[in-house]
Design a protein around this motif. Structure first.
Motif, PDB file in Angstrom:
ATOM      1  N   TYR A   1       0.840  -1.200   0.000  1.00 54.80           N
ATOM      2  CA  TYR A   1       0.000   0.000   0.000  1.00 54.80           C
ATOM      3  C   TYR A   1       0.876   1.252   0.000  1.00 54.80           C
ATOM      4  CZ  TYR A   1      -3.604  -3.346   1.270  1.00 54.80           C
ATOM      5  OH  TYR A   1      -4.457  -4.425   1.276  1.00 54.80           O
ATOM      6  N   LYS A   2       0.366   2.297  -0.622  1.00 57.90           N
ATOM      7  CA  LYS A   2       1.115   3.546  -0.696  1.00 57.90           C
ATOM      8  C   LYS A   2       0.705   4.463   0.458  1.00 57.90           C
ATOM      9  CE  LYS A   2       2.096   7.490  -3.706  1.00 57.90           C
ATOM     10  NZ  LYS A   2       1.784   8.155  -4.997  1.00 57.90           N
ATOM     11  N   ASP A   3       1.604   4.614   1.421  1.00 60.09           N
ATOM     12  CA  ASP A   3       1.405   5.538   2.550  1.00 60.09           C
ATOM     13  C   ASP A   3       0.035   5.354   3.221  1.00 60.09           C
ATOM     14  OD1 ASP A   3       2.004   7.611   4.324  1.00 60.09           O
ATOM     15  OD2 ASP A   3       1.097   9.127   3.021  1.00 60.09           O
TER      16      ASP A   3
ATOM     17  N   ARG B   1     -15.845   5.731  17.596  1.00 57.65           N
ATOM     18  CA  ARG B   1     -15.635   6.908  16.753  1.00 57.65           C
ATOM     19  C   ARG B   1     -14.575   6.610  15.714  1.00 57.65           C
ATOM     20  NH1 ARG B   1     -13.881  11.414  20.817  1.00 57.65           N
ATOM     21  NH2 ARG B   1     -13.897  12.704  18.940  1.00 57.65           N
ATOM     22  N   ALA B   2     -14.807   7.068  14.493  1.00 57.92           N
ATOM     23  CA  ALA B   2     -13.824   6.904  13.423  1.00 57.92           C
ATOM     24  C   ALA B   2     -13.303   8.247  12.941  1.00 57.92           C
ATOM     25  CB  ALA B   2     -14.447   6.144  12.256  1.00 57.92           C
ATOM     26  N   ASP B   3     -13.482   9.310  13.726  1.00 56.37           N
ATOM     27  CA  ASP B   3     -13.085  10.646  13.284  1.00 56.37           C
ATOM     28  C   ASP B   3     -11.611  10.924  13.517  1.00 56.37           C
ATOM     29  OD1 ASP B   3     -13.156  10.798  15.995  1.00 56.37           O
ATOM     30  OD2 ASP B   3     -14.432  12.564  16.120  1.00 56.37           O
ATOM     31  N   ILE B   4     -10.841   9.882  13.874  1.00 53.87           N
ATOM     32  CA  ILE B   4      -9.396  10.052  13.992  1.00 53.87           C
ATOM     33  C   ILE B   4      -8.756  10.250  12.628  1.00 53.87           C
ATOM     34  CG2 ILE B   4      -9.141   8.735  16.115  1.00 53.87           C
ATOM     35  CD1 ILE B   4      -8.358   6.334  14.284  1.00 53.87           C
ATOM     36  N   ILE B   5      -9.468   9.886  11.573  1.00 52.84           N
ATOM     37  CA  ILE B   5      -8.918   9.955  10.227  1.00 52.84           C
ATOM     38  C   ILE B   5      -9.563  11.120   9.485  1.00 52.84           C
ATOM     39  CG2 ILE B   5      -8.674   8.731   8.039  1.00 52.84           C
ATOM     40  CD1 ILE B   5      -8.855   6.127   9.685  1.00 52.84           C
ATOM     41  N   LEU B   6      -8.732  12.067   9.090  1.00 56.39           N
ATOM     42  CA  LEU B   6      -9.247  13.244   8.403  1.00 56.39           C
ATOM     43  C   LEU B   6      -9.105  13.116   6.890  1.00 56.39           C
ATOM     44  CD1 LEU B   6      -7.784  15.996  10.775  1.00 56.39           C
ATOM     45  CD2 LEU B   6     -10.069  14.990  10.797  1.00 56.39           C
ATOM     46  N   ASP B   7      -8.060  12.406   6.445  1.00 55.36           N
ATOM     47  CA  ASP B   7      -7.821  12.237   5.013  1.00 55.36           C
ATOM     48  C   ASP B   7      -8.309  10.857   4.585  1.00 55.36           C
ATOM     49  OD1 ASP B   7      -6.951  12.150   2.446  1.00 55.36           O
ATOM     50  OD2 ASP B   7      -4.800  12.267   2.889  1.00 55.36           O
ATOM     51  N   ASP B   8      -9.523  10.780   4.072  1.00 56.95           N
ATOM     52  CA  ASP B   8     -10.089   9.478   3.719  1.00 56.95           C
ATOM     53  C   ASP B   8      -9.733   9.054   2.297  1.00 56.95           C
ATOM     54  OD1 ASP B   8     -11.625  11.243   2.340  1.00 56.95           O
ATOM     55  OD2 ASP B   8     -13.553  10.504   3.049  1.00 56.95           O
ATOM     56  N   ASN B   9      -8.825   9.792   1.643  1.00 53.32           N
ATOM     57  CA  ASN B   9      -8.383   9.395   0.308  1.00 53.32           C
ATOM     58  C   ASN B   9      -7.273   8.341   0.377  1.00 53.32           C
ATOM     59  OD1 ASN B   9     -10.075  11.181  -1.198  1.00 53.32           O
ATOM     60  ND2 ASN B   9      -8.752  12.876  -0.591  1.00 53.32           N
TER      61      ASN B   9
ATOM     62  N   ARG C   1     -16.749   3.797   3.431  1.00 56.67           N
ATOM     63  CA  ARG C   1     -17.273   3.038   2.293  1.00 56.67           C
ATOM     64  C   ARG C   1     -16.142   2.581   1.371  1.00 56.67           C
ATOM     65  NH1 ARG C   1     -23.269   5.365   0.958  1.00 56.67           N
ATOM     66  NH2 ARG C   1     -23.366   3.354  -0.085  1.00 56.67           N
ATOM     67  N   LYS C   2     -15.165   1.937   2.002  1.00 54.09           N
ATOM     68  CA  LYS C   2     -14.026   1.437   1.234  1.00 54.09           C
ATOM     69  C   LYS C   2     -13.526   0.135   1.839  1.00 54.09           C
ATOM     70  CE  LYS C   2     -11.111   4.843   1.830  1.00 54.09           C
ATOM     71  NZ  LYS C   2      -9.820   5.574   1.753  1.00 54.09           N
ATOM     72  N   GLU C   3     -12.710  -0.581   1.076  1.00 50.41           N
ATOM     73  CA  GLU C   3     -12.090  -1.805   1.556  1.00 50.41           C
ATOM     74  C   GLU C   3     -11.103  -1.490   2.678  1.00 50.41           C
ATOM     75  OE1 GLU C   3     -10.523  -5.097  -1.166  1.00 50.41           O
ATOM     76  OE2 GLU C   3      -8.679  -4.038  -0.582  1.00 50.41           O
ATOM     77  N   ILE C   4     -11.137  -2.287   3.751  1.00 53.78           N
ATOM     78  CA  ILE C   4     -10.224  -2.100   4.873  1.00 53.78           C
ATOM     79  C   ILE C   4      -9.406  -3.382   5.068  1.00 53.78           C
ATOM     80  CG2 ILE C   4      -9.993  -1.632   7.350  1.00 53.78           C
ATOM     81  CD1 ILE C   4     -11.034   0.776   5.864  1.00 53.78           C
TER      82      ILE C   4
END
Length: 320
Positions: free
Chosen positions: A125-127, A152-160, A181-184
């Motif tokens: 994975y890239k970064d 809570r999942a708001d620890i992540i600000l950049d969801d890209n 709404r993505k693969e984890i």
């Protein structure tokens, strides 16, 4: 395998000059903590401290949201030792609480295997954003992970970016998958297993929840049960009041229901659906156990607003 930090517990008992101590642990740790209590008791007995009392809390410990301080106050305890979680900023106890995160403590060979696995996964994975829970914070410190506290999942600000979850259990990676709404990709450091929560599973979940909401359009509810939990970190009084305000404005009958633990056998009321203003996991994980429709506050607001853009319900500091 798990660090119960006996020395820290003893230091904190001495610091608070505790005489009556209440120990709280989740189900999987209760037997470990029972043995730990015996060991701590021997420590103080050997030093002539004979007037101390150690009590095991036999009820729930779902998270740092579920502190047994009300019960501790009734028992007149001086201190609560809470195992398995870190303090949540929006949970304020009526008596002092010492949090013991219970860090994962594998042997060196297993730990080196974990690092080799993670480095190999990271090469795919890239970064990526690395996320984990408190139990694995120490062994993952070299990767500077984002720590998930509570629901809570708001620890992540950049969801890209890609998100890699390292930990045990499925709730937290599912929460991340549903929100973004993505693969984890998921790596379990205990079993050293790697798997993915795919987009198909995410979309299937969202379709199910939208299907539940759609039932309200087919049979508009005449009466709603609005549930509030008295647990410190689940007593979302602002959310509870907001839902009741919406019901009043829409002319929908309702009954406010206050509980500690929320179980199917407790919900016996003549309503068409329940809005659960407590832990989102009750709705998202356990809805199949209940006879009536269960909705999160976000899902109920989606129904009211005719909004089919699914929104994950998360507990936030402003909910209290």
């Amino acid at each position: 395998m798990w660090d119960l930090e006996k020395e820290k517990v003893i230091r904190e008992i001495l610091r608070y000059k505790g005489k009556r101590i209440l120990f709280q642990a989740p189900e999987g740790l209760k037997l470990n903590v029972e043995r730990e209590i015996d060991s701590i008791k021997r420590y103080f007995k050997d030093r002539g401290w004979k007037d101390m009392e150690f009590i095991m809390w036999g009820g729930s410990a779902f998270g740092a949201c579920d502190i047994c301080d009300k019960e501790g106050k009734y028992l007149n305890v001086d201190l609560i030792i809470h195992y398995g979680h870190e303090e949540l900023p929006y949970v304020r106890s009526e008596i002092p609480v010492v949090y013991i995160p219970v860090y994962y403590k594998p042997d060196r060979e297993h730990l080196m295997g974990i690092y080799r696995d993670i480095d190999r996964i990271l090469g795919k994975y890239k970064d990526p954003v690395i996320t984990t829970t408190v139990q694995f914070k120490k062994i993952l410190s070299r990767y500077n992970p984002h720590l998930i506290l509570g629901c809570r999942a708001d620890i992540i600000l950049d969801d890209n970016r890609d998100i890699l979850y390292i930990g045990s259990g499925r709730f937290h990676p599912l929460m991340l998958a549903y929100k973004f709404r993505k693969e984890i990709p998921v790596y379990n450091p205990i079993t050293r297993e790697f798997f993915k929560i795919g987009r198909d599973e995410v979309e299937s979940f969202i379709k199910k929840r939208l299907g539940v909401i759609s039932k309200l359009y087919l049979n508009p509810p005449r009466k709603i049960g609005v549930i509030l939990s008295t647990k410190k970190g689940q007593c979302r009084i602002s959310v509870f009041e907001r839902i009741i305000k919406i019901l009043k404005e829409r002319g929908i009958k309702y009954i406010p229901i206050v509980l500690d633990n929320i179980n199917p056998e407790d919900l016996v009321y003549n309503v068409d659906a329940y809005v659960v203003c407590a832990c989102p996991r009750i709705v998202l994980d356990d809805y199949i156990k209940y006879r009536k429709i269960l909705l999160t506050p976000k899902e109920f607001e989606m129904y009211i607003n005719n909004d089919f853009n699914y929104q994950l319900d998360e507990i936030r500091p402003e909910d209290f």
